[in-house]
Design a protein around this motif. Structure first.
Motif, short mmCIF file in Angstrom:
data_model
loop_
_atom_site.label_atom_id
_atom_site.label_comp_id
_atom_site.label_asym_id
_atom_site.label_seq_id
_atom_site.Cartn_x
_atom_site.Cartn_y
_atom_site.Cartn_z
N MET A 1 2.38 4.01 5.58
CA MET A 1 2.92 3.07 4.48
C MET A 1 2.23 2.85 3.38
N SER A 2 0.80 2.59 3.49
CA SER A 2 0.03 2.43 2.32
C SER A 2 -0.12 3.32 1.35
N ASN A 3 0.65 4.53 1.65
CA ASN A 3 0.57 5.80 0.61
C ASN A 3 1.56 5.42 -0.54
N ASP A 4 2.70 4.78 0.30
CA ASP A 4 3.67 4.33 -0.69
C ASP A 4 3.21 3.33 -1.78
N LEU A 5 2.43 2.22 -1.06
CA LEU A 5 1.97 1.26 -1.91
C LEU A 5 0.83 1.80 -2.87
N GLN A 26 2.30 -11.63 3.28
CA GLN A 26 2.51 -11.07 5.12
C GLN A 26 3.18 -9.55 5.06
N ASP A 27 3.96 -9.46 3.86
CA ASP A 27 4.95 -7.97 4.05
C ASP A 27 3.76 -6.93 3.42
N LEU A 28 3.17 -7.13 2.57
CA LEU A 28 2.08 -6.44 1.68
C LEU A 28 0.90 -6.26 2.71
N SER A 29 0.54 -7.24 3.21
CA SER A 29 -0.69 -7.08 4.07
C SER A 29 -0.45 -6.20 5.46
N SER A 30 0.76 -6.19 5.92
CA SER A 30 1.03 -5.57 7.08
C SER A 30 1.21 -4.06 6.67
N GLN A 31 1.09 -3.85 5.38
CA GLN A 31 0.90 -2.21 5.08
C GLN A 31 -0.23 -1.74 5.00
N LEU A 32 -1.32 -2.71 5.04
CA LEU A 32 -2.67 -2.30 4.77
C LEU A 32 -3.49 -2.62 6.25
N ALA A 33 -4.09 -1.67 6.91
CA ALA A 33 -4.90 -1.62 8.03
C ALA A 33 -6.29 -2.04 7.53
N ASP A 34 -6.64 -2.79 8.32
CA ASP A 34 -8.47 -3.34 8.32
C ASP A 34 -8.59 -4.30 7.01
N TRP A 35 -7.85 -4.73 6.15
CA TRP A 35 -7.84 -5.52 5.37
C TRP A 35 -7.72 -7.00 5.60
N SER A 36 -8.46 -7.98 5.42
CA SER A 36 -8.30 -9.29 5.90
C SER A 36 -8.02 -10.17 4.59
N GLU A 97 0.82 -8.18 -6.49
CA GLU A 97 0.72 -6.87 -5.79
C GLU A 97 -0.23 -5.92 -6.33
N ASN A 98 -0.85 -5.99 -7.54
CA ASN A 98 -1.76 -5.35 -8.02
C ASN A 98 -3.01 -5.06 -6.97
N ASP A 99 -3.32 -6.18 -6.25
CA ASP A 99 -4.47 -6.33 -5.50
C ASP A 99 -4.00 -5.48 -4.22
N PHE A 100 -2.91 -5.39 -3.77
CA PHE A 100 -2.44 -4.80 -2.60
C PHE A 100 -2.41 -3.18 -3.16
N ILE A 101 -1.98 -2.92 -3.94
CA ILE A 101 -1.97 -1.48 -4.79
C ILE A 101 -3.34 -0.85 -4.78
#
Length: 113
Positions: A1-5, A26-36, A97-101
Motif C-alpha cells: 500500500m505504501s507504494n501507492d502512497l 488514521q487512514d494514511l498512518s495505516s498505510q505506513l509500517a513503523d511510523w509513529s 498528505e505530503n507528510d505521508f507521501i
C-alpha cells in the motif's frame, strides 16, 4: 500500500491549507509500517537502522534530495547506524498528505537497498 502512497504527487501548502482530520490521519498512518504519530498527531516519526555511518549518511543524503525536489522537508537526526526522520507540515501546524507521501518514499528507498 505504501507504494501507492509514494506514487502520489505532493501539493503546495499555504497557511490556510487545512490540516488532515483524525480519520484521514488514521487512514494514511495505516498505510505506513513503523511510523509513529507524535505530538498529538501533528507529526510522524520513524527510525531506520543501518550497518554503519556511511550507510546512514547516504540514506539521509537521498532523503534530502527527494525532500528538496518535493519542497517538503523533514527534521532529520542521524549518526553511526541510525537515521530518524520526522515529518510535519509546519505552515499548517499539523499533518498533510505530503507528510505521508514523503514518508512512503523514504520507506521505498530503504526497501530498494
Amino acid at each position: 500500500m505504501s507504494n501507492d502512497l509514494a506514487a502520489r504527487a505532493c501539493t503546495a501548502c499555504r497557511k490556510d491549507t487545512p490540516k488532515l482530520d483524525a480519520a484521514a490521519i488514521q487512514d494514511l498512518s495505516s498505510q505506513l509500517a513503523d511510523w509513529s504519530l507524535r505530538d498529538n498527531d501533528t507529526r510522524i516519526e520513524r527510525a531506520y537502522a543501518f550497518d554503519d555511518f556511511a550507510s546512514a549518511f547516504a540514506f539521509v543524503s537521498r532523503v534530502a534530495a527527494i525532500a528538496e525536489d518535493a519542497d517538503h522537508h523533514p527534521d532529520i537526526a542521524f549518526g553511526w547506524g541510525y537515521a530518524r526522520l520526522s515529518f510535519s507540515t509546519h505552515s499548517i501546524g499539523g499533518l498533510h498528505e505530503n507528510d505521508f507521501i514523503l514518508a512512503a518514499r523514504c520507506d521505498r528507498m530503504v526497501s530498494e537497498r
